[in-house]
Design a protein around this motif. Structure first.
Motif, PDB file in Angstrom:
ATOM      1  N   ILE A  14      37.214 -26.612  46.899  1.00  0.00           N
ATOM      2  CA  ILE A  14      37.047 -26.146  48.285  1.00  0.00           C
ATOM      3  C   ILE A  14      37.613 -24.735  48.433  1.00  0.00           C
ATOM      4  O   ILE A  14      38.815 -24.519  48.297  1.00  0.00           O
ATOM      5  CB  ILE A  14      37.742 -27.074  49.289  1.00  0.00           C
ATOM      6  N   ARG A  15      36.754 -23.790  48.726  1.00  0.00           N
ATOM      7  CA  ARG A  15      37.225 -22.430  49.012  1.00  0.00           C
ATOM      8  C   ARG A  15      37.588 -22.336  50.495  1.00  0.00           C
ATOM      9  O   ARG A  15      36.896 -22.882  51.361  1.00  0.00           O
ATOM     10  CB  ARG A  15      36.193 -21.379  48.613  1.00  0.00           C
ATOM     11  N   PHE A  16      38.635 -21.599  50.779  1.00  0.00           N
ATOM     12  CA  PHE A  16      39.190 -21.564  52.129  1.00  0.00           C
ATOM     13  C   PHE A  16      38.179 -21.078  53.154  1.00  0.00           C
ATOM     14  O   PHE A  16      38.083 -21.622  54.268  1.00  0.00           O
ATOM     15  CB  PHE A  16      40.429 -20.670  52.155  1.00  0.00           C
ATOM     16  N   ASP A  17      37.394 -20.058  52.812  1.00  0.00           N
ATOM     17  CA  ASP A  17      36.526 -19.453  53.821  1.00  0.00           C
ATOM     18  C   ASP A  17      35.325 -20.312  54.187  1.00  0.00           C
ATOM     19  O   ASP A  17      34.538 -19.932  55.058  1.00  0.00           O
ATOM     20  CB  ASP A  17      36.096 -18.048  53.410  1.00  0.00           C
ATOM     21  N   HIS A  18      35.175 -21.466  53.550  1.00  0.00           N
ATOM     22  CA  HIS A  18      34.126 -22.411  53.956  1.00  0.00           C
ATOM     23  C   HIS A  18      34.706 -23.582  54.747  1.00  0.00           C
ATOM     24  O   HIS A  18      34.027 -24.598  54.914  1.00  0.00           O
ATOM     25  CB  HIS A  18      33.359 -22.919  52.734  1.00  0.00           C
ATOM     26  N   THR A  19      35.924 -23.447  55.227  1.00  0.00           N
ATOM     27  CA  THR A  19      36.537 -24.494  56.042  1.00  0.00           C
ATOM     28  C   THR A  19      36.606 -24.069  57.504  1.00  0.00           C
ATOM     29  O   THR A  19      36.536 -22.876  57.830  1.00  0.00           O
ATOM     30  CB  THR A  19      37.963 -24.815  55.561  1.00  0.00           C
ATOM     31  N   SER A  20      36.762 -25.043  58.380  1.00  0.00           N
ATOM     32  CA  SER A  20      36.931 -24.746  59.808  1.00  0.00           C
ATOM     33  C   SER A  20      38.234 -24.008  60.062  1.00  0.00           C
ATOM     34  O   SER A  20      38.368 -23.310  61.079  1.00  0.00           O
ATOM     35  CB  SER A  20      36.891 -26.050  60.609  1.00  0.00           C
ATOM     36  N   ALA A 241      20.287 -22.742  50.843  1.00  0.00           N
ATOM     37  CA  ALA A 241      20.270 -24.194  50.628  1.00  0.00           C
ATOM     38  C   ALA A 241      21.505 -24.635  49.864  1.00  0.00           C
ATOM     39  O   ALA A 241      22.124 -25.663  50.197  1.00  0.00           O
ATOM     40  CB  ALA A 241      19.009 -24.597  49.860  1.00  0.00           C
ATOM     41  N   LEU A 242      21.912 -23.879  48.851  1.00  0.00           N
ATOM     42  CA  LEU A 242      23.102 -24.223  48.071  1.00  0.00           C
ATOM     43  C   LEU A 242      24.354 -24.199  48.934  1.00  0.00           C
ATOM     44  O   LEU A 242      25.199 -25.099  48.860  1.00  0.00           O
ATOM     45  CB  LEU A 242      23.263 -23.261  46.891  1.00  0.00           C
ATOM     46  N   ARG A 243      24.467 -23.170  49.757  1.00  0.00           N
ATOM     47  CA  ARG A 243      25.671 -23.052  50.592  1.00  0.00           C
ATOM     48  C   ARG A 243      25.726 -24.162  51.645  1.00  0.00           C
ATOM     49  O   ARG A 243      26.802 -24.698  51.937  1.00  0.00           O
ATOM     50  CB  ARG A 243      25.721 -21.668  51.245  1.00  0.00           C
ATOM     51  N   VAL A 244      24.575 -24.503  52.208  1.00  0.00           N
ATOM     52  CA  VAL A 244      24.557 -25.570  53.210  1.00  0.00           C
ATOM     53  C   VAL A 244      24.881 -26.915  52.570  1.00  0.00           C
ATOM     54  O   VAL A 244      25.646 -27.726  53.129  1.00  0.00           O
ATOM     55  CB  VAL A 244      23.188 -25.621  53.925  1.00  0.00           C
ATOM     56  N   MET A 245      24.352 -27.176  51.382  1.00  0.00           N
ATOM     57  CA  MET A 245      24.657 -28.434  50.702  1.00  0.00           C
ATOM     58  C   MET A 245      26.146 -28.481  50.314  1.00  0.00           C
ATOM     59  O   MET A 245      26.782 -29.548  50.387  1.00  0.00           O
ATOM     60  CB  MET A 245      23.777 -28.600  49.476  1.00  0.00           C
ATOM     61  N   TYR A 246      26.689 -27.359  49.901  1.00  0.00           N
ATOM     62  CA  TYR A 246      28.123 -27.287  49.608  1.00  0.00           C
ATOM     63  C   TYR A 246      28.940 -27.628  50.850  1.00  0.00           C
ATOM     64  O   TYR A 246      29.880 -28.442  50.793  1.00  0.00           O
ATOM     65  CB  TYR A 246      28.453 -25.887  49.106  1.00  0.00           C
ATOM     66  N   ASP A 247      28.560 -27.056  51.967  1.00  0.00           N
ATOM     67  CA  ASP A 247      29.273 -27.343  53.217  1.00  0.00           C
ATOM     68  C   ASP A 247      29.142 -28.804  53.618  1.00  0.00           C
ATOM     69  O   ASP A 247      30.077 -29.398  54.168  1.00  0.00           O
ATOM     70  CB  ASP A 247      28.762 -26.444  54.339  1.00  0.00           C
ATOM     71  N   SER A 248      27.990 -29.401  53.346  1.00  0.00           N
ATOM     72  CA  SER A 248      27.802 -30.820  53.656  1.00  0.00           C
ATOM     73  C   SER A 248      28.741 -31.680  52.813  1.00  0.00           C
ATOM     74  O   SER A 248      29.310 -32.668  53.309  1.00  0.00           O
ATOM     75  CB  SER A 248      26.350 -31.228  53.399  1.00  0.00           C
ATOM     76  N   ALA A 249      28.906 -31.311  51.548  1.00  0.00           N
ATOM     77  CA  ALA A 249      29.832 -32.037  50.678  1.00  0.00           C
ATOM     78  C   ALA A 249      31.276 -31.862  51.139  1.00  0.00           C
ATOM     79  O   ALA A 249      32.074 -32.808  51.102  1.00  0.00           O
ATOM     80  CB  ALA A 249      29.675 -31.561  49.235  1.00  0.00           C
ATOM     81  N   ILE A 250      31.612 -30.663  51.602  1.00  0.00           N
ATOM     82  CA  ILE A 250      32.957 -30.431  52.136  1.00  0.00           C
ATOM     83  C   ILE A 250      33.195 -31.309  53.364  1.00  0.00           C
ATOM     84  O   ILE A 250      34.260 -31.927  53.524  1.00  0.00           O
ATOM     85  CB  ILE A 250      33.157 -28.943  52.495  1.00  0.00           C
TER      86      ILE A 250
END
Length: 461
Positions: A14-20, A241-250
């Motif tokens: 989990i990279r920080f900048d993809h978190t709330s 698509a990759l970034r959205v799927m990554y965010d869904s997994a997060i």
């Protein structure tokens, strides 16, 4: 002696900048945000290494990667290094760990000190989780996993990990023995394919169908080295698509963390809760994917939320060993944490991330096999040490050095900044001499066929 229950949750990749916590465009981690509202979130936490085995070894020993040297594909923790769970066990704690990743297992020596160590792989699910939990998992296979498929990259075991963790929490609540519970949630590792019912979490942001996005993610994960070798491997739609799927997994692993935190806080008396990530993830920074070769902030800046400890600073650099140092100090556990410091007493002025050379050379060889013109000179083949301050990132590996300004960390700024380079070089030499010298003899990790298949699916082999 002060004894309080501890719940430590490590979320994979989990990279920080993809978190709330970083005000990301998509609300990926509402549960981490809720925990931060009652505790403290750190926006400048940097991992000790950039992949699971070595980062986990530093978390669980408090040693720098170059000291424990559990940072190559065949390395196992040296016998002479005492783990932090061993220290908590001596202090009267019941210690337990749950891991679905062979990098954190008996094969790598990272089970040491845990009274109960649960390694979740296909053949062990029934024995570790029990028939009732496995039956519930199977009956709800679309909600808890990838549905009826034999593709291991589509299956998730987070539900079973939580069920095992809840048993330990219930047992701790029923007796006077304090609990040190460490759980590694791995379902956010690439290929970024969460359970079926979570795949449309951010469907409005997908430029393709959910099924097409899953196919893109699976293809990327299975062909990492080939895609890295290409100059421009994906279209704009595929990147999205990759970034959205990554965010869904997060979002999925955040929900697992939230469920377990709520359960622990309901069953235990004033537990200390820590949620973080072992490392981040690359999405084209330095032309890379996943977590390899570079220590760029995308792969080393991770979320960290701590609840239940007083006096935590509001900001500043922090690393995982600092949290372990604070836990040992707060709970009177006698154990040295060389790579950590109590940031309640003194602010950290530099954060250090390392990356081993043996694994890097293997990655460079695999990538170059697809493109002999791949710029291997941009990535040192030796052991890399990175120092970060609020303003700079400095990389050093033998004669190799780079100076980057933060936060971009993309353009080498050595020219015209020789005094700054010299200061960082001297500081790096001092740090390595004090904290980074090898300890003991590194052992060889032995993986059975099932573990090797799992690690290969995850892109480690």
């Amino acid at each position: 002696m002060s004894q309080r229950d501890i719940l430590w949750i490590t979320l994979e990749s989990i990279r920080f900048d993809h978190t709330s916590l970083a005000s990301h465009d998509r609300e990926t981690t509402p549960n981490l945000s809720a925990l931060a509202s009652e505790g403290q979130s750190f926006d400048q936490c940097f991992s000790h290494d950039i992949w699971t085995r070595s980062s986990s070894a530093s978390i669980l020993t408090g040693q720098a990667p170059s000291a424990h040297r559990t940072w190559s594909t065949d390395a196992k923790l040296p016998d002479v290094i005492t783990t932090i769970p061993e220290a908590f066990g001596r202090a009267g704690y019941r210690t337990a760990c749950i891991s679905p990743n062979g990098q954190l297992s008996a094969s790598t020596g990272l089970d040491r000190g845990f009274d109960d160590f649960h390694y979740l792989v296909k053949s062990s699910l029934l024995a570790e989780a029990g028939p009732t939990s496995v039956a519930k998992w199977l009956l709800n296979i679309r909600r808890h996993s990838g549905g009826l498929t034999t593709d291991g990259n589509q299956h998730c075991v987070g539900y079973l990990s939580n069920e095992i963790a809840k048993k330990h929490i219930r047992n701790a609540g029923a007796d006077d023995e304090p609990l040190f519970l460490y759980i590694h949630h791995g379902d956010s590792h690439h290929a970024y394919v969460p359970p079926v019912t979570w795949r449309d979490r951010f469907v409005d942001d997908l430029p393709v169908t959910v099924d097409e996005a899953v196919d893109i993610a699976l293809d990327m994960s299975s062909n990492l080295h080939r895609y890295i070798a290409q100059d421009d491997p994906f279209t704009d739609e595929e990147w999205q698509a990759l970034r959205v799927m990554y965010d869904s997994a997060i979002a999925y692993v955040d929900s697992l963390a939230g469920e377990l935190i709520d359960y622990a806080q309901a069953k235990l008396s004033d537990p200390i809760v820590v949620v973080t990530a072992d490392h981040g993830e690359l999405f084209d920074e330095h032309g890379l994917l996943a977590h390899m070769l570079t220590t760029h902030s995308a792969v080393s800046r991770v979320p960290l939320v701590v609840s239940g400890l007083d006096g935590l600073p509001n900001g500043g650099l922090v690393q995982h060993a600092d949290v372990m140092q604070m836990l040992c100090s707060e709970l009177d556990v006698d154990h040295p944490v060389p790579a950590g410091q109590d940031v309640r007493d003194r602010q950290r002025d530099v954060a250090v991330t390392q990356r081993g050379g043996i694994r890097a050379r293997g990655k460079l060889e695999a990538i170059s096999a697809y493109n002999e013109r791949f710029p291997v000179e941009d990535f040192p083949a030796g052991d890399l040490t990175t120092l970060r301050t609020q303003g700079y990132r400095y990389d050093t590996a033998g004669s190799y050095s780079r100076l980057f300004e933060r936060p971009s960390e993309l353009v080498d700024r050595r020219d015209g900044n020789q005094d700054t380079v010299d200061r960082f070089r001297n500081r790096a030499e001092e740090w390595i001499e004090r904290f980074g010298q090898p300890i003991g003899e590194t052992r060889t990790a032995q993986f059975n066929a099932e573990m090797r298949k799992q690690l290969d699916d995850l892109g480690y082999l």
